[in-house]
Design a protein around this motif. Structure first.
Motif, short mmCIF file in Angstrom:
data_model
loop_
_atom_site.label_atom_id
_atom_site.label_comp_id
_atom_site.label_asym_id
_atom_site.label_seq_id
_atom_site.Cartn_x
_atom_site.Cartn_y
_atom_site.Cartn_z
N THR A 20 -2.58 -8.92 -8.72
CA THR A 20 -1.85 -9.99 -9.20
C THR A 20 -1.84 -9.77 -10.95
O THR A 20 -1.19 -10.34 -11.62
N GLY A 21 -2.29 -8.64 -11.41
CA GLY A 21 -2.14 -8.30 -12.59
C GLY A 21 -3.21 -9.07 -13.41
O GLY A 21 -3.03 -9.15 -14.50
N GLY A 22 -4.36 -9.39 -12.83
CA GLY A 22 -5.30 -10.20 -13.47
C GLY A 22 -6.15 -9.33 -14.53
O GLY A 22 -5.75 -7.87 -14.80
N ASN A 23 -7.35 -9.77 -14.98
CA ASN A 23 -8.27 -8.99 -16.01
C ASN A 23 -8.74 -7.61 -15.39
O ASN A 23 -9.35 -7.84 -14.34
N ALA A 24 -8.25 -6.50 -15.71
CA ALA A 24 -8.65 -5.23 -15.25
C ALA A 24 -10.22 -5.21 -15.28
O ALA A 24 -11.04 -4.64 -14.44
N PHE A 25 -10.74 -5.55 -16.55
CA PHE A 25 -12.15 -5.52 -16.51
C PHE A 25 -12.84 -6.14 -15.36
O PHE A 25 -14.04 -5.69 -14.84
N ARG A 26 -12.49 -7.56 -15.04
CA ARG A 26 -12.95 -8.37 -13.96
C ARG A 26 -12.80 -7.76 -12.68
O ARG A 26 -13.67 -7.95 -11.82
N ALA A 27 -11.45 -7.23 -12.50
CA ALA A 27 -11.28 -6.56 -11.17
C ALA A 27 -12.34 -5.41 -10.97
O ALA A 27 -12.82 -5.18 -9.79
N LEU A 89 2.59 -10.10 1.38
CA LEU A 89 2.24 -8.85 0.41
C LEU A 89 0.63 -8.61 0.83
O LEU A 89 0.52 -7.29 0.82
N PRO A 90 -0.34 -9.41 0.91
CA PRO A 90 -1.53 -8.99 1.28
C PRO A 90 -1.38 -8.12 2.68
O PRO A 90 -2.34 -7.22 2.74
N GLU A 91 -0.56 -8.19 3.76
CA GLU A 91 -0.52 -7.36 4.68
C GLU A 91 -0.04 -6.01 4.18
O GLU A 91 -0.39 -4.72 4.96
N VAL A 92 0.70 -5.80 3.27
CA VAL A 92 1.01 -4.49 2.72
C VAL A 92 -0.26 -3.72 2.38
O VAL A 92 -0.27 -2.54 2.64
N LEU A 93 -1.18 -4.36 1.85
CA LEU A 93 -2.69 -3.71 1.42
C LEU A 93 -3.03 -3.10 2.65
O LEU A 93 -4.04 -1.95 2.64
N ARG A 94 -2.93 -3.46 3.96
CA ARG A 94 -3.71 -2.92 4.83
C ARG A 94 -3.04 -1.50 5.35
O ARG A 94 -3.53 -0.93 6.34
N VAL A 95 -1.78 -1.18 4.64
CA VAL A 95 -1.40 -0.10 4.98
C VAL A 95 -2.16 1.21 4.43
O VAL A 95 -2.71 1.19 3.33
N LYS A 96 -2.51 2.04 5.60
CA LYS A 96 -3.32 3.12 5.34
C LYS A 96 -2.92 3.93 4.02
O LYS A 96 -1.67 4.70 3.94
N GLY A 97 -3.90 4.13 3.10
CA GLY A 97 -3.78 4.99 1.79
C GLY A 97 -3.03 4.41 0.93
O GLY A 97 -2.89 5.01 -0.39
N LEU A 98 -2.75 2.90 0.81
CA LEU A 98 -2.16 2.00 -0.25
C LEU A 98 -3.29 1.09 -0.90
O LEU A 98 -3.64 0.22 -0.01
N GLY A 99 -3.41 1.39 -2.13
CA GLY A 99 -4.43 0.68 -2.90
C GLY A 99 -3.51 -0.24 -3.53
O GLY A 99 -2.56 -0.44 -3.72
N PRO A 100 -4.29 -1.34 -4.29
CA PRO A 100 -3.88 -2.36 -4.99
C PRO A 100 -2.71 -1.96 -6.02
O PRO A 100 -1.71 -2.62 -6.46
N LYS A 101 -3.07 -1.11 -6.66
CA LYS A 101 -2.45 -0.45 -7.79
C LYS A 101 -0.92 0.07 -7.20
O LYS A 101 -0.07 -0.15 -7.86
N VAL A 103 0.57 -0.96 -4.75
CA VAL A 103 1.04 -1.95 -3.86
C VAL A 103 1.90 -2.84 -5.10
O VAL A 103 2.89 -3.25 -4.75
N ARG A 104 1.01 -2.99 -6.24
CA ARG A 104 1.60 -3.61 -7.35
C ARG A 104 3.00 -3.01 -7.79
O ARG A 104 3.89 -3.57 -7.91
N ALA A 105 2.72 -1.85 -8.04
CA ALA A 105 3.98 -1.08 -8.21
C ALA A 105 5.31 -1.24 -7.41
O ALA A 105 6.17 -1.44 -7.89
N MET A 106 4.85 -1.27 -6.12
CA MET A 106 6.01 -1.45 -5.06
C MET A 106 6.60 -2.70 -5.23
O MET A 106 7.69 -2.95 -5.31
N TRP A 107 5.66 -3.87 -5.38
CA TRP A 107 6.08 -4.95 -5.43
C TRP A 107 6.87 -5.13 -6.75
O TRP A 107 8.04 -5.98 -6.79
N GLN A 108 6.37 -4.64 -8.21
CA GLN A 108 6.96 -4.85 -9.16
C GLN A 108 8.32 -4.06 -9.34
O GLN A 108 9.51 -4.52 -9.99
N GLU A 109 8.33 -2.88 -9.07
CA GLU A 109 9.60 -2.14 -9.05
C GLU A 109 10.69 -2.00 -8.02
O GLU A 109 11.76 -1.65 -8.23
#
Length: 548
Positions: A20-27, A89-101, A103-109
């Motif tokens: 979600t683009g939240g606080n990177a330190f907190r993540a 979108l959370p289901e996309v996170l279950r795709v093997k080899g895709l992390g949140p970074k 998935v966010r890039a695909m979502w945004q771009e």
């Protein structure tokens, strides 16, 4: 609440914050805390907030989050973050080899917000335009999407059954006759719908099941799966129940043998009219059961009450949440007469596998606890053992000298799972041939609705188990149920004992045995086919251990 479950919630929080683009330190703090909790020797659930803050890497905020997870089973932060995302979108996170970074890039771009969007982006070439997505990665993404689509709308039998029972009970509470039918009644391990036969009219059923939004005999369970109602008159209730229970193959074989049954109020009347014994619902799959009924050789299916002990269990010695004593006492409270240790071996660092020194210390603790049971006159003993890793070359993680000291050895594969059928089969065959291996654990390594197992030549493995006097495990965890019930009859025909093991990591995990029993029933197994339906003395005689 195990450390693994707590760690999973914390890891999810970190992923969702990053997505979600939240606080990177907190993540990163959540991700770090997840790893810390997963590696803790003691159960995090037993600590209060102040005590948790003394653990390196856990601050006051995350300590409070951990307590929330322990007390409620979830984390409100995760729920609120999920609400802020596109539903798919959370289901996309279950795709093997895709992390949140990624998935966010695909979502945004690329505006990817679902599996369908991702599949389209991959097929069109748009995905390959993003950094880090080469041809091989795109190919793997497409393969993972196909697998996830197969899993959609399905749930484990263990999850579907309680929801179907709740709907049935609501109909009964309203004064109607109601019985679960279909795949759930046949105890299929994967369910895509719940079906109920009822004598309630469509209007009355809709009123009794208002929470399920029933219209024209169709509703929705809380887990999102469809609920199908079959309306039956009292005079034909038994026939409708019979017709909706059996698979198409079973119904076909029955009709060939006995014809179409008349309308009857009770299902048992159908079998009485045909002059055969009642065919238990779990085995109505259209394979051997109709012939067995005609020949009078239907099995007396194994029950939970037939089991005398439990094997393959974990404690705080490795990655379990409860101590050896607590686990053993939980088994004893369930009326069992033995508890088999199955903590991990030394190479499985992620699960805190035991060193040889720790294995010896655990044996000492088991001996002391057994002395106490004997002094009290308790008909209960702890059996020493290990879930010993099968290494990549098929050798065992502990030396033979250590394995020879144990009562029951379960051999399992946990690492290096990417294998061809030939590689996986050879690896397992070598382990099964080890004279100190008593049980082959979760033979294919599958996680139902999450991960396909590695391919093995089942016939070759079963032949080896028969040759080398090795039992096959029916891992009762509802995510595993491995070896699959469809292969267990072949094990039975070879005289291979089946061990129904809960693979418990907490005391309540011992109750997963019921799901293993359900799968064993589906395979048509009787008590005589099950290793842990034997007495303690008979079991130890079979493994060659000393009876104490």
């Amino acid at each position: 609440m195990t450390n693994k479950l707590i760690a999973r919630q914390l890891r999810t929080a970190g992923e969702l914050l990053e997505l979600t683009g939240g606080n990177a330190f907190r993540a990163r703090a959540f991700a770090s805390a997840s790893r810390t909790v997963d590696r803790m020797d003691e159960p995090a659930a037993q600590y209060d907030v102040q005590e948790l803050t003394t653990v390196r890497g856990i601050g006051k905020g995350i300590a409070a989050d951990i307590r929330e997870i322990v007390e409620t089973g979830t984390l409100s932060l995760n729920e609120s973050l999920l609400q802020s995302l596109p539903p798919g979108l959370p289901e996309v996170l279950r795709v093997k080899g895709l992390g949140p970074k990624k998935v966010r890039a695909m979502w945004q771009e690329l505006d990817v917000a679902s599996l369908e969007d991702l599949e389209q982006a991959a097929a069109s070439g748009a995905l390959a335009s993003l950094p880090g997505f080469g041809a091989k990665t795109v190919q793997n993404v497409l393969a993972s999407i196909e697998q996830l689509k197969v899993y959609r709308g399905k749930s484990h039998y263990a999850k579907a059954l309680p929801e179907a029972e709740a709907a049935r009970d609501a109909l009964r509470a309203a004064g109607h006759r109601a019985e679960i039918t279909g795949a759930i009644r046949r105890q299929c391990i994967i369910i895509d719908r719940a079906e109920i036969v009822t004598d309630a009219s469509p209007e009355a059923a809709a009123a009794a099941l208002s929470a399920y939004r029933v219209t024209d005999g169709m509703g929705t369970l809380p887990n999102g799966q469809p609920l199908h109602l079959h309306t039956a008159s009292p005079e034909a209730f038994g026939t409708v129940l019979w017709r909706t229970t059996g698979s198409e193959a079973h119904l076909g074989l029955w009709r060939e043998a006995f014809g179409e049954p008349d309308d009857v109020a009770e299902e048992s009347e159908i079998f009485e009219a045909a002059g055969v014994g009642f065919i238990p619902p779990p085995i109505r799959e259209g394979t051997w059961e109709v012939q067995a009924a005609r020949g009078g050789t239907l099995p007396t299916l194994v029950t939970l009450e037939d089991l005398r002990g439990t094997l393959h269990n974990h404690s705080t010695w490795s990655d379990g949440a409860d101590t050896l004593h607590e686990m053993a006492e939980a088994a004893r409270a369930r009326g069992l007469t033995y508890y088999g240790i199955g903590d991990h071996s030394r190479s499985l660092h992620i699960a805190h596998g035991l060193s040889l020194e720790e294995l010896a210390a655990q044996q000492k603790e088991a001996a002391e606890l057994n002395e106490a049971y004997a002094a009290r006159g308790e008909d209960f003993r702890i059996l020493t053992g290990s879930e010993c890793d099968i290494l990549q070359d098929g050798t065992m993680d502990f030396p033979d000298s250590a394995l020879a000291e144990l009562d029951v050895v379960v051999a399992s594969v946990h690492i290096n799972l990417s294998m061809t059928e030939a590689e996986a089969t050879e690896r397992i065959l070598r382990a099964v041939a080890n004279p100190h291996v008593d049980i082959l654990g979760h033979a294919t390594g599958r996680l139902l609705l999450r991960r396909e197992g590695y391919p093995i030549n089942v016939d070759a493995v079963l032949d080896a188990c028969a040759e080398h006097h090795t039992a096959i495990e029916l891992n009762a965890n509802p995510w595993r149920l491995d070896l699959d019930w469809q292969h267990l009859r072949a094990a039975r025909e070879r005289g291979i004992p089946v061990s129904i093991n809960p693979d418990a990591h907490v005391t309540d995990g011992l109750d997963d045995t019921r799901w293993g029993v359900a799968a064993a029933q589906k395979a048509g197994l009787e008590a005589a086919d099950v290793l842990n339906a034997r007495s303690r003395e008979a079991l130890l005689e079979w493994t060659g251990a000393t009876v104490s």
